[in-house]
Structure formats: structure tokens, C-alpha cells
Design a protein around this motif. Structure first.
Motif, mmCIF file in Angstrom:
data_model
loop_
_atom_site.group_PDB
_atom_site.id
_atom_site.type_symbol
_atom_site.label_atom_id
_atom_site.label_comp_id
_atom_site.label_asym_id
_atom_site.label_seq_id
_atom_site.Cartn_x
_atom_site.Cartn_y
_atom_site.Cartn_z
ATOM 1 N N LEU A 87 0.864 -1.128 0.012
ATOM 2 C CA LEU A 87 -0.040 0.076 0.016
ATOM 3 C C LEU A 87 0.847 1.105 -0.256
ATOM 4 O O LEU A 87 0.622 2.063 -0.906
ATOM 5 C CB LEU A 87 -0.743 -0.245 1.146
ATOM 6 C CG LEU A 87 -1.745 1.218 1.707
ATOM 7 C CD1 LEU A 87 -2.602 1.634 0.384
ATOM 8 C CD2 LEU A 87 -2.448 1.171 2.819
ATOM 9 N N LEU A 88 1.799 1.485 0.957
ATOM 10 C CA LEU A 88 2.687 2.634 1.019
ATOM 11 C C LEU A 88 3.507 2.786 -0.358
ATOM 12 O O LEU A 88 3.362 3.803 -0.803
ATOM 13 C CB LEU A 88 3.552 2.306 2.096
ATOM 14 C CG LEU A 88 4.816 3.280 2.206
ATOM 15 C CD1 LEU A 88 4.228 4.637 2.469
ATOM 16 C CD2 LEU A 88 5.676 3.143 3.488
ATOM 17 N N TYR A 89 4.100 1.776 -0.882
ATOM 18 C CA TYR A 89 4.580 1.798 -1.952
ATOM 19 C C TYR A 89 3.925 2.405 -3.244
ATOM 20 O O TYR A 89 4.301 3.289 -4.049
ATOM 21 C CB TYR A 89 5.192 0.383 -2.587
ATOM 22 C CG TYR A 89 6.437 0.353 -3.808
ATOM 23 C CD1 TYR A 89 7.755 0.979 -3.782
ATOM 24 C CD2 TYR A 89 5.786 0.258 -5.122
ATOM 25 C CE1 TYR A 89 8.648 1.103 -4.824
ATOM 26 C CE2 TYR A 89 6.689 0.529 -6.275
ATOM 27 C CZ TYR A 89 8.039 0.881 -6.163
ATOM 28 O OH TYR A 89 8.882 0.946 -6.931
ATOM 29 N N THR A 136 -8.296 7.781 -3.495
ATOM 30 C CA THR A 136 -8.319 6.901 -2.397
ATOM 31 C C THR A 136 -8.269 5.507 -2.578
ATOM 32 O O THR A 136 -8.716 5.048 -3.418
ATOM 33 C CB THR A 136 -9.737 7.515 -1.743
ATOM 34 O OG1 THR A 136 -10.043 8.893 -1.650
ATOM 35 C CG2 THR A 136 -9.809 7.031 -0.278
ATOM 36 N N PRO A 137 -7.145 5.126 -1.846
ATOM 37 C CA PRO A 137 -7.194 3.483 -1.701
ATOM 38 C C PRO A 137 -8.367 2.687 -1.525
ATOM 39 O O PRO A 137 -9.277 3.188 -0.556
ATOM 40 C CB PRO A 137 -5.899 3.063 -0.661
ATOM 41 C CG PRO A 137 -5.363 4.430 -0.390
ATOM 42 C CD PRO A 137 -6.346 5.622 -0.588
ATOM 43 N N TYR A 138 -8.391 1.689 -1.994
ATOM 44 C CA TYR A 138 -9.381 0.616 -1.892
ATOM 45 C C TYR A 138 -10.750 0.975 -2.180
ATOM 46 O O TYR A 138 -12.070 0.583 -1.707
ATOM 47 C CB TYR A 138 -9.663 0.252 -0.383
ATOM 48 C CG TYR A 138 -8.188 -0.390 0.080
ATOM 49 C CD1 TYR A 138 -7.739 -1.450 -0.305
ATOM 50 C CD2 TYR A 138 -7.581 0.150 1.189
ATOM 51 C CE1 TYR A 138 -6.455 -1.875 0.202
ATOM 52 C CE2 TYR A 138 -6.481 -0.175 1.770
ATOM 53 C CZ TYR A 138 -6.084 -1.430 1.386
ATOM 54 O OH TYR A 138 -4.753 -1.805 1.794
ATOM 55 N N GLY A 161 -6.100 -6.469 -13.109
ATOM 56 C CA GLY A 161 -7.467 -5.528 -12.914
ATOM 57 C C GLY A 161 -7.724 -5.538 -11.319
ATOM 58 O O GLY A 161 -8.494 -4.614 -10.934
ATOM 59 N N SER A 162 -6.827 -6.214 -10.601
ATOM 60 C CA SER A 162 -7.079 -6.311 -9.064
ATOM 61 C C SER A 162 -6.275 -5.059 -8.702
ATOM 62 O O SER A 162 -6.040 -4.858 -7.313
ATOM 63 C CB SER A 162 -6.682 -7.542 -8.499
ATOM 64 O OG SER A 162 -5.114 -7.815 -8.833
ATOM 65 N N ILE A 163 -5.257 -4.464 -9.380
ATOM 66 C CA ILE A 163 -4.456 -3.385 -8.792
ATOM 67 C C ILE A 163 -5.431 -2.041 -8.270
ATOM 68 O O ILE A 163 -6.028 -1.683 -9.207
ATOM 69 C CB ILE A 163 -3.381 -2.832 -9.880
ATOM 70 C CG1 ILE A 163 -2.408 -4.030 -10.272
ATOM 71 C CG2 ILE A 163 -2.721 -1.752 -9.460
ATOM 72 C CD1 ILE A 163 -1.599 -3.791 -11.242
ATOM 73 N N ASP A 164 -5.007 -1.406 -7.357
ATOM 74 C CA ASP A 164 -5.571 -0.496 -6.830
ATOM 75 C C ASP A 164 -5.296 0.737 -7.708
ATOM 76 O O ASP A 164 -4.243 1.099 -8.102
ATOM 77 C CB ASP A 164 -5.263 -0.063 -5.409
ATOM 78 C CG ASP A 164 -6.225 1.026 -4.772
ATOM 79 O OD1 ASP A 164 -6.630 1.939 -5.198
ATOM 80 O OD2 ASP A 164 -6.613 0.617 -3.426
ATOM 81 N N GLY A 165 -6.494 1.615 -8.292
ATOM 82 C CA GLY A 165 -6.136 2.789 -9.071
ATOM 83 C C GLY A 165 -5.481 3.951 -8.459
ATOM 84 O O GLY A 165 -4.877 4.694 -9.177
ATOM 85 N N ALA A 166 -5.607 4.093 -7.023
ATOM 86 C CA ALA A 166 -4.869 5.005 -6.371
ATOM 87 C C ALA A 166 -3.357 4.928 -6.443
ATOM 88 O O ALA A 166 -2.867 5.880 -6.150
ATOM 89 C CB ALA A 166 -5.211 4.802 -4.774
#
Length: 263
Positions: A87-89, A136-138, A161-166
Motif C-alpha cells: 500500500l505504501l509503495y 483514495t485507496p481501496y 484488474g486487481s491493482i488499486d487505481g490509487a
């Protein structure tokens, strides 16, 4: 779909990090969209302002990314830290790719067509760029933006497709084309209809409408009507830091006015 990330990253072993955490992350299947963030950028705390409020165990997650985490940490905690480190990266990555060096790295991936090509036939296989629908994540998974038709598409691979757009942000592709305007695909501008054509015959109007857009049937207001659905359909609006891109906004206003008249 985004929940798959937690399952994928929790299975890492110590041997996976023999080189570095970032190398392991970038070489993992499904992470081909990411580029490597320079270490000096990550170590500059100014660039990470506010991220401590977004990530749990922020300090340890940062230590894991920079390979400074204590080796004696328990495996159970390491698995949880992997999730937070990703998440941080990802959030650092979203900031990095809109810098000069980050844009240059994404340019190389764009030239190699690593993000795929537009599935729309009339776009003639235009290369795509990743974009988030939310910062915004998630909230939203990553999409792929076409600079020719100015629309977004879902990645073909379920892993992508599972990568977070944020992790890419809402502004990246539009800043990319501002920095590299020569790469912006040519677009057909709005065609102003001469006043004389307003008096053409009904037959000519129908023929012209058929060429430009599907003819609106009499049942446009009925549930399930294709024309009614098209009028109400959402459309992607390119924005840079929340503000709609000027020329695109101008074109979209014209397109919507034409669509309203024909509806």
C-alpha cells in the motif's frame, strides 16, 4: 477483487527478498504496470508527507520497502507488513510517476506498449496508459486510458484488474500528455453545422444521423431503450488534480449539446 492483493502478498518468504523488497515486488506477477521508484525519492521524507495517516505500521512498512527492517521480526507480522508495504509503495508510486524522472520511466513502458492497446477499432491500436478513478485507496481498481478516444477500459488480465487505481492516481495520463504533447494522438475536432443545412430535407437528416450516430427511435423514453441508455450513460472526464482538462472539457460540452439535440 482488490482483496486478492492481501492473499497474493502474504505468501512471501525470506528468500524472496534476497535482492531487495522493491525488486521482489516489481518482479511479482501482476505488477508489470509499476515502475521502480528511485530510492532517494523514497528516503526524502518530504515526498511522503501525509502517508503516515494512510498506512498502518507506517514506520515498519517503510523500513521493509527500504530493506532496513529487523531480520528477527516474526513471520506473522512480516505477512501483515507486506500488505502495508505494498500500500505504501503504491501511494509513493502515484506521486513518483508525475515527477520528471517518474514520467520518463513511464514513457519507456508506454513506448514498449506494456499497458496494452485500445480495444476500440477506430483507435487503430492506440497504446494505453494506467489511470485511477479515485485517489483514495481501496475504492476503484486501475483502468486504462486511451488518449485518442479519451475513454477508459478494464485491463484484460485479472491480476492487473486487481491493482488499486490509487497507485497511479487520477491525473497521471493527462499530465503525461502535457509533458509529452508530441505523443498525444490527433483528434477530429467538432464539426460546426452551417446554418443552411438546418433546412435540409427530412430524408437527408435521417441519412446524416445514421452516419454520425445511431438513429433515435420513437421509443427513446422506454425502459431498456439503447438510445435512452446512451443519453444517461456516464462518461469519463479527464482531470488533473480534480480540474477538468480545458480543451477536452470544451469538446465534451459540444458533444453533449449535440447529443441532447438529437435526443
Amino acid at each position: 477483487m482488490l482483496g486478492r492483493i492481501v492473499e497474493d502478498v502474504s505468501s512471501g518468504s525470506d528468500s524472496d527478498y534476497s535482492n531487495s523488497w522493491i525488486s521482489w515486488f516489481l518482479s511479482s506477477k501482476g505488477n508489470e504496470y509499476f515502475c521502480e521508484v528511485d530510492e532517494d525519492y523514497i528516503l526524502d521524507r518530504f515526498n511522503l508527507t501525509g502517508l503516515n495517516n494512510e498506512v498502518s505500521n507506517y514506520g515498519q512498512a517503510l523500513d521493509l520497502i527500504t530493506d532496513n527492517l529487523d531480520d528477527d521480526i516474526q513471520d506473522e507480522l512480516r505477512g501483515a507488513l507486506d500488505v502495508q508495504a505494498r500500500l505504501l509503495y503504491g501511494l509513493i508510486h502515484a506521486r513518483w510517476i508525475v515527477t520528471a524522472r517518474g514520467l520518463a520511466k513511464m514513457l519507456e513502458k508506454y513506448k514498449r506498449v506494456e499497458f496494452g492497446r485500445c480495444p476500440r477499432v477506430l483507435c487503430q491500436s492506440q497504446p494505453l496508459l494506467p489511470v485511477g478513478l479515485s485517489d483514495t485507496p481501496y475504492e476503484k481498481s486501475v483502468k486504462l486510458y486511451c488518449g485518442r478516444c479519451e475513454d477508459v477500459y478494464s485491463p484484460k488480465s485479472s491480476r492487473h484488474g486487481s491493482i488499486d487505481g490509487a497507485y497511479f492516481g487520477t491525473s497521471f495520463p493527462h499530465l503525461f500528455f502535457m509533458v509529452y504533447p508530441s505523443l498525444l494522438p490527433p483528434k477530429v475536432g467538432p464539426v460546426e453545422i452551417p446554418p443552411a443545412r438546418l433546412h435540409e430535407s427530412e430524408a437527408n437528416k435521417r441519412n446524416r444521423r445514421t452516419r454520425e450516430e445511431p438513429e433515435v427511435s420513437e421509443s427513446v423514453g422506454e425502459p431498456g431503450s439503447t438510445a435512452a441508455a446512451a443519453i444517461k450513460a456516464d462518461r469519463y472526464r479527464p482531470r488533473v488534480y480534480g480540474f477538468q482538462v480545458h480543451e477536452i472539457a470544451k469538446l465534451q460540452r459540444w458533444q453533449e449539446a449535440v447529443r441532447d439535440r438529437q435526443g
